[in-house]
Design a protein around this motif. Structure first.
Motif, mmCIF file in Angstrom:
data_model
loop_
_atom_site.group_PDB
_atom_site.id
_atom_site.type_symbol
_atom_site.label_atom_id
_atom_site.label_comp_id
_atom_site.label_asym_id
_atom_site.label_seq_id
_atom_site.Cartn_x
_atom_site.Cartn_y
_atom_site.Cartn_z
ATOM 1 N N LEU A 219 0.858 -1.092 0.205
ATOM 2 C CA LEU A 219 -0.038 0.066 -0.029
ATOM 3 C C LEU A 219 0.649 1.434 -0.062
ATOM 4 O O LEU A 219 0.670 2.313 -0.805
ATOM 5 C CB LEU A 219 -0.991 0.156 1.238
ATOM 6 C CG LEU A 219 -1.679 1.166 1.442
ATOM 7 C CD1 LEU A 219 -2.650 1.655 0.591
ATOM 8 C CD2 LEU A 219 -2.298 1.404 3.001
ATOM 9 N N THR A 220 1.873 1.265 0.861
ATOM 10 C CA THR A 220 2.971 2.427 0.987
ATOM 11 C C THR A 220 3.338 2.862 -0.661
ATOM 12 O O THR A 220 3.347 3.811 -0.840
ATOM 13 C CB THR A 220 3.909 2.077 1.747
ATOM 14 O OG1 THR A 220 3.396 1.665 3.166
ATOM 15 C CG2 THR A 220 4.785 3.449 1.901
ATOM 16 N N MET A 221 3.655 1.731 -1.257
ATOM 17 C CA MET A 221 4.365 1.903 -2.548
ATOM 18 C C MET A 221 3.190 2.378 -3.566
ATOM 19 O O MET A 221 3.460 3.085 -4.432
ATOM 20 C CB MET A 221 5.042 0.747 -3.004
ATOM 21 C CG MET A 221 6.312 0.420 -2.122
ATOM 22 S SD MET A 221 7.040 -1.081 -2.820
ATOM 23 C CE MET A 221 6.092 -2.273 -2.351
ATOM 24 N N ALA A 222 1.913 1.880 -3.282
ATOM 25 C CA ALA A 222 0.885 2.403 -4.148
ATOM 26 C C ALA A 222 0.280 3.613 -4.031
ATOM 27 O O ALA A 222 -0.502 4.451 -4.612
ATOM 28 C CB ALA A 222 -0.097 1.171 -4.005
ATOM 29 N N THR A 223 0.776 4.210 -2.928
ATOM 30 C CA THR A 223 0.306 5.554 -2.838
ATOM 31 C C THR A 223 0.538 6.707 -3.620
ATOM 32 O O THR A 223 0.226 7.661 -3.928
ATOM 33 C CB THR A 223 0.737 5.958 -1.276
ATOM 34 O OG1 THR A 223 2.311 5.970 -1.105
ATOM 35 C CG2 THR A 223 -0.054 5.315 0.057
ATOM 36 N N THR A 224 1.673 6.481 -4.554
ATOM 37 C CA THR A 224 2.020 7.136 -5.442
ATOM 38 C C THR A 224 0.993 7.194 -6.441
ATOM 39 O O THR A 224 1.043 8.197 -7.601
ATOM 40 C CB THR A 224 3.502 6.896 -6.081
ATOM 41 O OG1 THR A 224 3.177 5.401 -6.429
ATOM 42 C CG2 THR A 224 4.583 6.916 -5.152
ATOM 43 N N LEU A 225 -0.087 6.570 -6.698
ATOM 44 C CA LEU A 225 -1.021 6.424 -7.470
ATOM 45 C C LEU A 225 -1.821 7.717 -7.419
ATOM 46 O O LEU A 225 -2.678 8.302 -8.133
ATOM 47 C CB LEU A 225 -1.958 5.392 -7.278
ATOM 48 C CG LEU A 225 -1.298 4.084 -7.757
ATOM 49 C CD1 LEU A 225 -2.529 2.791 -7.589
ATOM 50 C CD2 LEU A 225 -1.121 3.923 -9.314
ATOM 51 N N ILE A 226 -1.904 8.486 -6.158
ATOM 52 C CA ILE A 226 -2.782 9.737 -5.950
ATOM 53 C C ILE A 226 -2.344 10.774 -7.002
ATOM 54 O O ILE A 226 -2.991 11.762 -6.847
ATOM 55 C CB ILE A 226 -2.580 9.939 -4.313
ATOM 56 C CG1 ILE A 226 -1.394 10.429 -4.061
ATOM 57 C CG2 ILE A 226 -3.337 8.781 -3.806
ATOM 58 C CD1 ILE A 226 -1.289 11.034 -2.330
ATOM 59 N N SER A 227 -1.039 10.662 -7.191
ATOM 60 C CA SER A 227 -0.572 11.814 -8.003
ATOM 61 C C SER A 227 -1.102 11.955 -9.200
ATOM 62 O O SER A 227 -1.457 12.913 -9.906
ATOM 63 C CB SER A 227 1.006 11.783 -8.126
ATOM 64 O OG SER A 227 1.255 10.526 -8.890
ATOM 65 N N VAL A 228 -1.530 10.710 -9.683
ATOM 66 C CA VAL A 228 -2.333 10.752 -11.139
ATOM 67 C C VAL A 228 -3.649 11.523 -11.119
ATOM 68 O O VAL A 228 -4.084 12.018 -12.011
ATOM 69 C CB VAL A 228 -2.662 9.038 -11.448
ATOM 70 C CG1 VAL A 228 -3.430 8.918 -12.690
ATOM 71 C CG2 VAL A 228 -1.348 8.586 -11.463
#
Length: 284
Positions: A219-228
């Motif tokens: 999940l921590t690594m997937a939080t970069t999706l919020i930049s999209v």
């Protein structure tokens, strides 16, 4: 024959081996340090190449990177905050849905199973888009307008797949407990709720903890999706820094710096997960 003596073979006292917990946690630390050193070397090499490729009249690559590093780190801390909130919300919902999956009531059990499978197999980015654009930007309550920030909707969007995966972790942990535990509790006149909360879940906790930690690292690594979806996080700040500087040679050092931050945070969690699996003898 003398009193107290015997000619029968005697088994010598057995010395128990030392617990594996200390070595189980020491090895990941050593491996983490070595892998982290490789990333640091790659980062230093890319920074040196960027320094060589810098324009003669412009600032050095190290100076530019040091100027933007605090802002990138602040964005990274925002990613960590989003991961904490999403994991907390997803865990609370997932535990309830996971317990519902082992319910004796068929409608409750089948509904919980369907919800788990739907959100577990849905793309995270799609769920994030739905949460961002289907949830209102504000809502009224008792004549008062309350704003619904984008980062809150991002937390909800990421919590949906987390809840589904936690639900499956809880279901698997409960099902892994031998049926004899349930039968023994029935023989002692325990209710099903008492059996679940006092006997089954305490035993299943150590089996659920390693996959829960691994899910948090993902999940921590997937939080970069919020930049999209337009939320300013570490990835957004890094991209903005590259646009502001207009220096292509800084792309690799800046992204490596961001990668190094996530790696330094997530890799020890992943290694601790393996150590807990060995300590608790949890089989994959």
């Amino acid at each position: 024959m003398r009193s107290g003596s015997t000619d029968l073979p005697v088994l010598k006292p057995f010395r128990a081996p030392a617990p594996i917990a200390p070595s189980g946690f020491a090895a990941p630390v050593m491996l983490s340090s070595g892998t982290l050193a490789v990333f640091v070397i790659l980062f230093g090499a890319s920074l040196a190449l960027a320094q060589v490729a810098a324009r003669p009249a412009g600032e050095g690559a190290v100076t530019v990177l040091l100027r933007w590093a605090p802002l990138i780190f602040q964005g990274f801390l925002f990613n960590i905050l989003i991961s904490f909130l999403s994991m907390a919300l997803g865990t609370v919902v997932g535990v309830l849905v996971g317990i519902a999956q082992v319910s004796l009531l068929a409608p409750v059990r089948k509904t919980a199973w369907g919800v788990t499978q739907f959100f577990r197999n849905a793309p995270w980015l799609v769920l994030l888009f739905y949460a961002m654009f289907l949830l209102p930007f504000e809502f009224r309550m008792f004549g008062i307008t309350i704003a619904f920030p984008a980062w809150v909707k991002a937390v909800i969007g990421l919590a949906l797949p987390v809840a589904a995966n936690v639900s499956e972790i809880v279901r698997g942990g409960i099902k892994s407990i031998p049926a004899g535990q349930w039968e023994s509790a029935d023989a002692l006149a325990f209710t099903r709720a008492q059996t679940l909360w006092m006997i089954i879940l305490p035993q299943a906790f150590k089996r659920m903890l390693p996959p829960w930690m691994n899910l948090y690292a993902i999940l921590t690594m997937a939080t970069t999706l919020i930049s999209v979806v337009g939320i300013q996080d570490a990835l957004s700040v890094t991209r903005a820094a590259l646009i502001a500087e207009s220096r292509p040679e800084l792309m690799i050092p800046m992204y490596l710096l961001l990668l190094l931050m996530f790696f330094a945070y997530c890799y020890p969690i992943a290694r601790a997960t393996l150590a807990l699996e060995r300590r608790f003898n949890v089989k994959a």
